[in-house]
Write a protein that holds these residues in place. Structure first.
Motif, PDB file in Angstrom:
ATOM      1  N   ALA A   1     -14.329  -2.963  -7.056  1.00  0.00           N
ATOM      2  CA  ALA A   1     -12.973  -2.975  -6.507  1.00  0.00           C
ATOM      3  C   ALA A   1     -12.892  -3.859  -5.267  1.00  0.00           C
ATOM      4  O   ALA A   1     -13.826  -3.901  -4.466  1.00  0.00           O
ATOM      5  CB  ALA A   1     -12.528  -1.561  -6.159  1.00  0.00           C
TER       6      ALA A   1
ATOM      7  N   ARG B   1      -8.610   4.383  -9.730  1.00  0.00           N
ATOM      8  CA  ARG B   1      -9.374   3.807  -8.628  1.00  0.00           C
ATOM      9  C   ARG B   1      -8.480   2.991  -7.701  1.00  0.00           C
ATOM     10  O   ARG B   1      -8.645   3.009  -6.472  1.00  0.00           O
ATOM     11  CB  ARG B   1     -10.509   2.952  -9.189  1.00  0.00           C
ATOM     12  N   LEU B   2      -7.514   2.272  -8.249  1.00  0.00           N
ATOM     13  CA  LEU B   2      -6.588   1.511  -7.418  1.00  0.00           C
ATOM     14  C   LEU B   2      -5.673   2.446  -6.624  1.00  0.00           C
ATOM     15  O   LEU B   2      -5.444   2.236  -5.424  1.00  0.00           O
ATOM     16  CB  LEU B   2      -5.752   0.570  -8.288  1.00  0.00           C
TER      17      LEU B   2
ATOM     18  N   LEU C   1      -3.220  -5.258  -8.888  1.00  0.00           N
ATOM     19  CA  LEU C   1      -2.012  -4.598  -8.405  1.00  0.00           C
ATOM     20  C   LEU C   1      -1.540  -5.279  -7.136  1.00  0.00           C
ATOM     21  O   LEU C   1      -2.307  -5.451  -6.184  1.00  0.00           O
ATOM     22  CB  LEU C   1      -2.280  -3.117  -8.121  1.00  0.00           C
TER      23      LEU C   1
ATOM     24  N   SER D   1      -6.761   2.323 -13.014  1.00  0.00           N
ATOM     25  CA  SER D   1      -5.540   2.704 -12.296  1.00  0.00           C
ATOM     26  C   SER D   1      -5.828   3.785 -11.259  1.00  0.00           C
ATOM     27  O   SER D   1      -5.343   3.716 -10.116  1.00  0.00           O
ATOM     28  CB  SER D   1      -4.486   3.219 -13.285  1.00  0.00           C
TER      29      SER D   1
ATOM     30  N   THR E   1      -9.778  -4.817  -2.301  1.00  0.00           N
ATOM     31  CA  THR E   1      -8.409  -4.590  -1.840  1.00  0.00           C
ATOM     32  C   THR E   1      -8.169  -5.358  -0.548  1.00  0.00           C
ATOM     33  O   THR E   1      -9.105  -5.651   0.210  1.00  0.00           O
ATOM     34  CB  THR E   1      -8.131  -3.092  -1.591  1.00  0.00           C
TER      35      THR E   1
ATOM     36  N   ARG F   1      -6.984   3.933  -3.452  1.00  0.00           N
ATOM     37  CA  ARG F   1      -7.168   3.031  -2.329  1.00  0.00           C
ATOM     38  C   ARG F   1      -5.862   2.650  -1.628  1.00  0.00           C
ATOM     39  O   ARG F   1      -5.870   1.945  -0.621  1.00  0.00           O
ATOM     40  CB  ARG F   1      -7.888   1.772  -2.774  1.00  0.00           C
TER      41      ARG F   1
ATOM     42  N   ASP G   1      -9.410  -4.158  -9.598  1.00  0.00           N
ATOM     43  CA  ASP G   1     -10.504  -3.286 -10.015  1.00  0.00           C
ATOM     44  C   ASP G   1     -10.969  -3.697 -11.403  1.00  0.00           C
ATOM     45  O   ASP G   1     -10.157  -3.815 -12.324  1.00  0.00           O
ATOM     46  CB  ASP G   1     -10.071  -1.823 -10.024  1.00  0.00           C
TER      47      ASP G   1
ATOM     48  N   GLY H   1      -4.745  -5.375  -4.698  1.00  0.00           N
ATOM     49  CA  GLY H   1      -6.061  -4.882  -5.076  1.00  0.00           C
ATOM     50  C   GLY H   1      -6.420  -5.275  -6.490  1.00  0.00           C
ATOM     51  O   GLY H   1      -5.551  -5.531  -7.328  1.00  0.00           O
TER      52      GLY H   1
END
Length: 224
Positions: A40, A218-219, A176, A216, A42, A222, A192, A190
């Protein structure tokens, strides 16, 4: 008195069958041996804590690589479900709700033009974003991009030519971007990439929903 020696091959075969049955029994009980790896990244440009809770988030139409266009609505739905589950504090307009507002307000043509320009420039026009924000009642807009999805199956264990044990795998790369409809800027972004794999004797493959849901989640975890 002479004794005939016992054959060793049937005994070895019996042991092999016993071992195989033990492995299959363990797999039956556990279902599968899962492994999930993710990478990931961000970048918080200017999104402050509590801003999403205060002003809300509306999902707009995702984009995708060529060949995955039919999966865009599925991506939006899976992401919205992850957001509702893990961040219920954020007021949300799902993609279907956002599109409904746009269509009812006669903005369908302008909405299409907004995405056509984005395709060539990577920019959403500020005045169009502001209208979408006003229609949904949410200041921030979530735009997803499905950059990659793949599935694979590889044999790991065979017995007398029969394929019994396989590794199922799936990969997804999901972006995203959170846009501020008030000034047309990206305030958070971000990416992932998730590799989802498990060892199993079942034929069922890893599904699109499984890997996109993992990315999704995991995003969402964050987000500020």
């Amino acid at each position: 008195m002479r004794y005939a020696s016992r054959p060793t091959r049937p005994l070895k075969l019996t042991r092999a069958l016993t071992l195989l049955l033990s492995v299959l029994a363990a797999l039956t009980l556990s279902g599968c041996l899962k492994q999930i790896d993710g990478t990931a990244q961000t970048h918080n440009v200017s999104l402050e804590a509590k801003q999403l809770e205060t002003y809300g988030l509306a999902v707009i139409t995702p984009t995708s690589v060529t060949g995955q266009e039919e999966d865009r609505q599925s991506v939006a739905l899976i992401f919205a479900l992850a957001l509702e589950k893990h961040r219920p504090d954020i007021p949300l307009s799902t993609l279907s709700e956002t599109i409904g507002h746009i269509n009812r307000n006669g903005m369908a043509t302008e909405y299409r033009s907004m995405f056509e320009e984005y395709h060539f420039t990577g920019i959403f026009k500020q005045d169009a974003l502001m209208k979408v924000g006003e229609m949904t009642g949410h200041r921030y807009l979530a735009q997803l991009k499905l950059a990659n999805f793949s599935q694979n199956s590889q044999s790991r264990l065979s017995f007398f030519g029969l394929r019994l044990f396989q590794t199922k795998s799936g990969n997804v790369r999901l972006f995203l971007s959170v846009w501020d409809s008030w000034d047309g800027s990206i305030v958070w972004e971000g990416m992932d990439e998730v590799n989802f794999a498990y060892d199993t004797f079942q034929e069922k493959p890893i599904t699109f929903r499984q890997v996109v849901r993992e990315a999704s989640t995991r995003l969402v975890s964050r987000l500020p």
